[in-house]
Design an enzyme around this catalytic site. Sequence first.
Site, mmCIF file in Angstrom:
data_model
loop_
_atom_site.group_PDB
_atom_site.id
_atom_site.type_symbol
_atom_site.label_atom_id
_atom_site.label_comp_id
_atom_site.label_asym_id
_atom_site.label_seq_id
_atom_site.Cartn_x
_atom_site.Cartn_y
_atom_site.Cartn_z
ATOM 1 N N LYS A 1 90.864 9.955 -1.559
ATOM 2 C CA LYS A 1 91.635 11.075 -0.998
ATOM 3 C C LYS A 1 92.873 10.562 -0.262
ATOM 4 O O LYS A 1 93.966 11.107 -0.440
ATOM 5 C CB LYS A 1 90.729 11.877 -0.054
ATOM 6 C CG LYS A 1 91.369 13.081 0.568
ATOM 7 C CD LYS A 1 90.347 14.147 0.895
ATOM 8 C CE LYS A 1 89.437 13.793 2.059
ATOM 9 N NZ LYS A 1 90.145 13.842 3.368
ATOM 10 N N SER A 2 92.714 9.528 0.546
ATOM 11 C CA SER A 2 93.847 8.991 1.308
ATOM 12 C C SER A 2 94.956 8.523 0.375
ATOM 13 O O SER A 2 96.142 8.805 0.592
ATOM 14 C CB SER A 2 93.395 7.799 2.155
ATOM 15 O OG SER A 2 92.480 8.210 3.133
ATOM 16 N N GLY B 1 93.692 17.488 6.918
ATOM 17 C CA GLY B 1 94.353 16.850 8.056
ATOM 18 C C GLY B 1 95.340 15.790 7.594
ATOM 19 O O GLY B 1 96.448 15.682 8.135
ATOM 20 N N ARG C 1 92.443 21.445 15.029
ATOM 21 C CA ARG C 1 92.574 19.987 15.224
ATOM 22 C C ARG C 1 93.860 19.623 15.967
ATOM 23 O O ARG C 1 94.883 20.294 15.816
ATOM 24 C CB ARG C 1 92.505 19.281 13.858
ATOM 25 C CG ARG C 1 91.161 19.542 13.178
ATOM 26 C CD ARG C 1 91.024 18.814 11.877
ATOM 27 N NE ARG C 1 90.963 17.374 12.070
ATOM 28 C CZ ARG C 1 90.920 16.501 11.066
ATOM 29 N NH1 ARG C 1 90.946 16.936 9.811
ATOM 30 N NH2 ARG C 1 90.850 15.212 11.322
ATOM 31 N N ASP D 1 84.943 7.737 8.542
ATOM 32 C CA ASP D 1 84.435 8.929 7.853
ATOM 33 C C ASP D 1 82.985 8.775 7.399
ATOM 34 O O ASP D 1 82.410 9.710 6.826
ATOM 35 C CB ASP D 1 85.321 9.244 6.637
ATOM 36 C CG ASP D 1 86.714 9.705 7.071
ATOM 37 O OD1 ASP D 1 86.847 10.253 8.179
ATOM 38 O OD2 ASP D 1 87.668 9.502 6.295
HETATM 39 C C1 S3P Z 1 92.784 9.192 6.942
HETATM 40 C C2 S3P Z 1 92.593 8.634 8.175
HETATM 41 C C3 S3P Z 1 91.433 8.971 9.025
HETATM 42 C C4 S3P Z 1 90.312 9.609 8.232
HETATM 43 C C5 S3P Z 1 90.807 10.679 7.307
HETATM 44 C C6 S3P Z 1 91.804 10.108 6.323
HETATM 45 C C7 S3P Z 1 94.015 8.854 6.198
HETATM 46 O O1 S3P Z 1 91.848 9.881 10.014
HETATM 47 O O2 S3P Z 1 89.334 10.135 9.100
HETATM 48 O O3 S3P Z 1 89.742 11.245 6.578
HETATM 49 O O4 S3P Z 1 94.106 9.153 4.994
HETATM 50 O O5 S3P Z 1 94.922 8.275 6.816
HETATM 51 P P1 S3P Z 1 92.540 9.393 11.385
HETATM 52 O O6 S3P Z 1 93.850 8.836 11.065
HETATM 53 O O7 S3P Z 1 92.652 10.644 12.211
HETATM 54 O O8 S3P Z 1 91.588 8.402 11.979
#
Ligand code: S3P
Length: 439
Positions: free
Chosen positions: A22-23, A95, A123, A321
């Site tokens: 996903k990232s 997010g 959030r 996660d």
């Molecule tokens: C992510 C970073 C993490 C993770 C999220 C994906 C990203 O969040 O929990 O699911 O893709 O950079 P944080 O940056 O808030 O730790």
Amino acid sequence: MTTSTSRPAGPLHGLARVPGDKSISHRALMLGALAVGETSIAGLLEGDDVMCTVRALRALGAEIQRGDDGVWRVHGVGVGGLAEPAATLDMGNAGTGARLLMGVVASHPITCQFTGDASLCARPMGRVAEPLAAIGAQIVARDGMRLPLSVTGSDDPLPIVYRLPVPSAQVKSAVLFAGLNTPGATTVIEPEPTRDHTERLMRHFGATLDIGVEADGARRITLTGQPELAARHVTVPGDPSSAAFLMVAGLIAPGSSLTIEGVGVNPLRSGLLATLAEMGADIALSDEREEGGEPVADVHVSAGPLKGVEVPAVRAPTMIDEYPVLAVAAAFAEGATVMHGLAELRVKESDRLAAIVAGLEACGVAVEAADDSLTVTGSGGPVEGGGHIATRLDHRIAMAFLVLGLAARQPVTIDDATPIDSSFPGFAALFNRLGADIG
Ligand code: S3P
């Protein structure tokens, strides 16, 4: 809301692939939209979160199509070339999509409204608004700096040096994405290293990043602004955060043996592998290779006894996660598993510390949370199960408790399975093909 129930079934067996990371999927689309020419992306996660990013980038002027071959093609507009969208960008549950795009917009002279679902609107966005305001963006939000909010990007953005106050790859990435259309050098300093997909992918698209270490050991990332990004091909690895559910299921459902192919094993995402190994898990990697600038491997797991361990706070960013599903593994282990440094779990898609505690208690597991730690005490055998779990618009809470139900004495029901589609479309079908009973 669609309820879903997982029932104790037999062992899980076979070979599986999980959907794309996903990232990396969000980032590849954004960089493709900011590059010149046609970027192709294979293995893109086709989950709801990423589709929100696709729609938002289209509204900002990029052309994005999915080919019949499953490859996504992005016609970018070039750094600085995004157009003002006609309507509010609805980022759903995402997010990462919301925060990174706020960064992208911050250095474009356009105004964008962002909104999302009830989870995303709860959030904190102040963590990205603060450095983006320092760059010159104007952000107007309701009380508490939550979505819906609007970002007016600067037509004269300033390069900043920003030290992360929280270990967040999203905040780091928002600043770096803003730095793309900022003249001069934008620097992020991270005392605790977080996932580096943005750095890897920006380099892949031709940006110049200088990565070093500060005197106090913090990681320093300096991006040279206003590069001409060139369209590239990206192969997205399988998401380790999705593979985590199969791994833990394969460890706790007696007699199971699973192979998960093509899983991302970036060291900044691999904390769960290290922790499960310390718990005594029968877990092995093979065919370690590099795909699209990211380390990838096949992961083999076989069921067997687990023991409780202490998980240090320094490991949290590398498995942030994975705590819901680690807590499930811990419930089946012998003795106490103590997890430290979990403050960030309170501001994920739900308050995950609270959701884990409520869910485990409903399934008869001894669990205790303090401010930023969690202790789960298992007896080394199957847990009772039988809980009805509130998923709180949180895909990972939903999946973790369905996994628990596969190896518990009683079925586990979640009140809403729809959030699972944000990161792991086809979750139940894949598990059932391997021998699970999720309906
Ligand atoms: C992510 C970073 C993490 C993770 C999220 C994906 C990203 O969040 O929990 O699911 O893709 O950079 P944080 O940056 O808030 O730790």
